[in-house]
Design a protein around this motif. Sequence first.
Motif, short mmCIF file in Angstrom:
data_model
loop_
_atom_site.label_atom_id
_atom_site.label_comp_id
_atom_site.label_asym_id
_atom_site.label_seq_id
_atom_site.Cartn_x
_atom_site.Cartn_y
_atom_site.Cartn_z
N GLU A 21 31.95 17.88 6.85
CA GLU A 21 32.68 18.73 7.79
C GLU A 21 33.89 19.37 7.12
O GLU A 21 34.32 20.46 7.50
N SER A 64 31.02 23.39 8.97
CA SER A 64 30.72 23.24 10.40
C SER A 64 30.74 24.60 11.10
O SER A 64 29.86 24.89 11.93
N THR A 65 31.72 25.43 10.76
CA THR A 65 31.78 26.77 11.36
C THR A 65 30.62 27.63 10.88
O THR A 65 30.00 28.35 11.68
N ASP A 67 27.71 26.57 9.92
CA ASP A 67 26.49 26.08 10.56
C ASP A 67 26.38 26.60 11.99
O ASP A 67 25.29 26.98 12.44
N LYS A 68 27.49 26.63 12.72
CA LYS A 68 27.47 27.20 14.07
C LYS A 68 27.09 28.68 14.04
O LYS A 68 26.36 29.17 14.90
N TYR A 69 27.61 29.39 13.03
CA TYR A 69 27.30 30.81 12.90
C TYR A 69 25.81 31.02 12.64
O TYR A 69 25.17 31.90 13.26
N ASN A 71 23.39 28.99 13.49
CA ASN A 71 22.69 28.68 14.74
C ASN A 71 22.83 29.82 15.74
O ASN A 71 21.88 30.13 16.48
N GLY A 72 24.00 30.44 15.77
CA GLY A 72 24.18 31.61 16.64
C GLY A 72 23.27 32.75 16.24
O GLY A 72 22.72 33.45 17.11
N ARG A 75 19.80 31.99 17.50
CA ARG A 75 19.66 32.25 18.93
C ARG A 75 19.59 33.75 19.20
O ARG A 75 18.83 34.21 20.07
N ASP A 245 28.76 34.57 20.36
CA ASP A 245 28.10 33.41 20.92
C ASP A 245 28.84 32.11 20.58
O ASP A 245 28.96 31.21 21.42
N ILE A 246 29.34 32.01 19.35
CA ILE A 246 30.03 30.78 18.95
C ILE A 246 31.46 30.75 19.44
O ILE A 246 32.15 29.74 19.28
N SER A 248 34.58 33.02 18.92
CA SER A 248 35.63 33.13 17.92
C SER A 248 37.00 32.91 18.56
O SER A 248 37.27 33.43 19.65
#
Length: 569
Positions: A21, A64-65, A67-69, A71-72, A75, A245-246, A248
């Motif tokens: 992380e 971590s950020t 990875d979220k991006y 995943n966004g 989607r 989506d994540i 900001s």
Amino acid sequence: MMLGWETPAAASQPLLNKVDENVSVGSEAFCRIAPAVPIIANIITRENLFAVLSSATGGRLQFSTYDKYLNGLERAIRKMKNNSESSLLSAIRSSRDEKILEVDGTVTTQPVLEHVGISTWPGRLILTDHALYFEAHRVVSYDKPKRYDLSDDLKQVVKPELTGPWGTRLFDKAVFYNSESLPEPVVIEFPELKGHARRDYWLAIIREILCVHKFIKKYDIKGISRDEALWKAVLGILRLQAILDIGSPTSVQHETLLMFNLCDQLPGGDLILETIASMLNSRESGDSDHSKAESGMHSVSALEMVSNLGFVFGSSSNSSNESRLSVGEISVGEMTPLERAVQESKDDYKKVVSARATVDGVKVEGVDTNLAVMKELLFPINDLWKSLHSLACWNDPWKSLGFCLIFSYIIYRGWIGYAVAVVLLFISAFLLITRSFNQGRPVDEVKVIAPPPMNTMEQLLAVQNAITQAEQIIQDGNIILLKLRGLLLSIFPQATEKFAFALVSAALVLAVLPGKYIVLLVFLEIFTRNSPPRKANTERCARRLREWWFSIPAAPVVLEKDKEEKKRK
């Protein structure tokens, strides 16, 4: 790969847990590696994307950020595939195989309203890669969708708009759309309780699709290269959707993450688009393999990426893997022409931002205050006018007589051009001398005595529309004068050098060419600038001139109160 880019030496400490992380990378690693996968980043918008992703972590992108991006992005891709494969607009878009990029107005708490004339209808708004559709609500279904084509050359206008009840202009939450095919403009409103984030988002993505089709038509891009250009715009919208989506932590300027929007704003953005068009057209003509062999590893093209994701697109749907386009935006060991064009544009943009900051800093409010600033800035001209008026009035006969004799002789001998050339040379010499002696010294501020404050009645009168327009005109005039003062004081040496060089060039032309030829050149310049052979060059020259002017900072201004007013206080 980004971590490896930051620690490339063999002696570097190994990073055992690369998905921790706390592991993070800097801007250089992200901007170099991420654009190799077109769906993750783009060369033109990569720095802005990194700034958004790392805004909450001190300029370092944590895994971590990231990875979220990703995943966004997944989607956003899934949503586009599901919408495009659904029954939405199936009868209308089948011939073009349009991809549905965004849908709004399906939730009753977030309606979309279409205003045409005095009529207003709630409904569902759909954006594809070719057009904008609006379906008015019925009781249990939707009307036949209205299609607003963004791909044809219809002189479309898309801009923000104000709306309100009974034709008032109160709420800044709408998009204005007009084209040659419409009898009257259309206003699409996005009601929300606070702000206008929905409107700004839709305005940006509509403009992106409109801009990419203008780009395709301007540079006559066809075939597989046309599909590639369209997917560049589509992937930019998907990246923007992933960022939103994540969630900001900072407000996102949508245009900075969409490449065609951004090129429309950046200085030299047209040169970036020319480079992209050249790359696309050269590879369409079969130069892809040759360029790949010369430059080593290249990035995967946007079209190949989306094909691997399962999309079928336009004319490229039946093409094999061997015929796919390799754009080559990233190459090992060298900067591509696109990277050089983007870097030059970003450097120029920094100068423009710095100059805009000085302009914003010297703007003052109130008609009386702006008039006071203008009066102070015009003091040298007023002083010269008084001197000329004094000579014209013969207040000092000997001075007036000498002035008349000298200028009569100059006019008689036809030395007007030489006289003007001498003046221009004198001004350019003054600029260069000022630049030499004032280099590094603080700029003298313009000191203006602020007028007394207006009473309530005067303030009410000042808000009238005509006064506001007059204030804007005066304010713009002040900016022009302050920029000229900045040139004279060499606040921006590069601009001063160019200005001085232009004056020297003009002086040489006036000194060498006879007057009749100069008049002829001026006549031809005025009456041929919009002719077909010169129109494109004229637009480019006008843009270069505007960009140069916008890069000039304004001289600072300080408002001082009247001394008598200070004593009374």
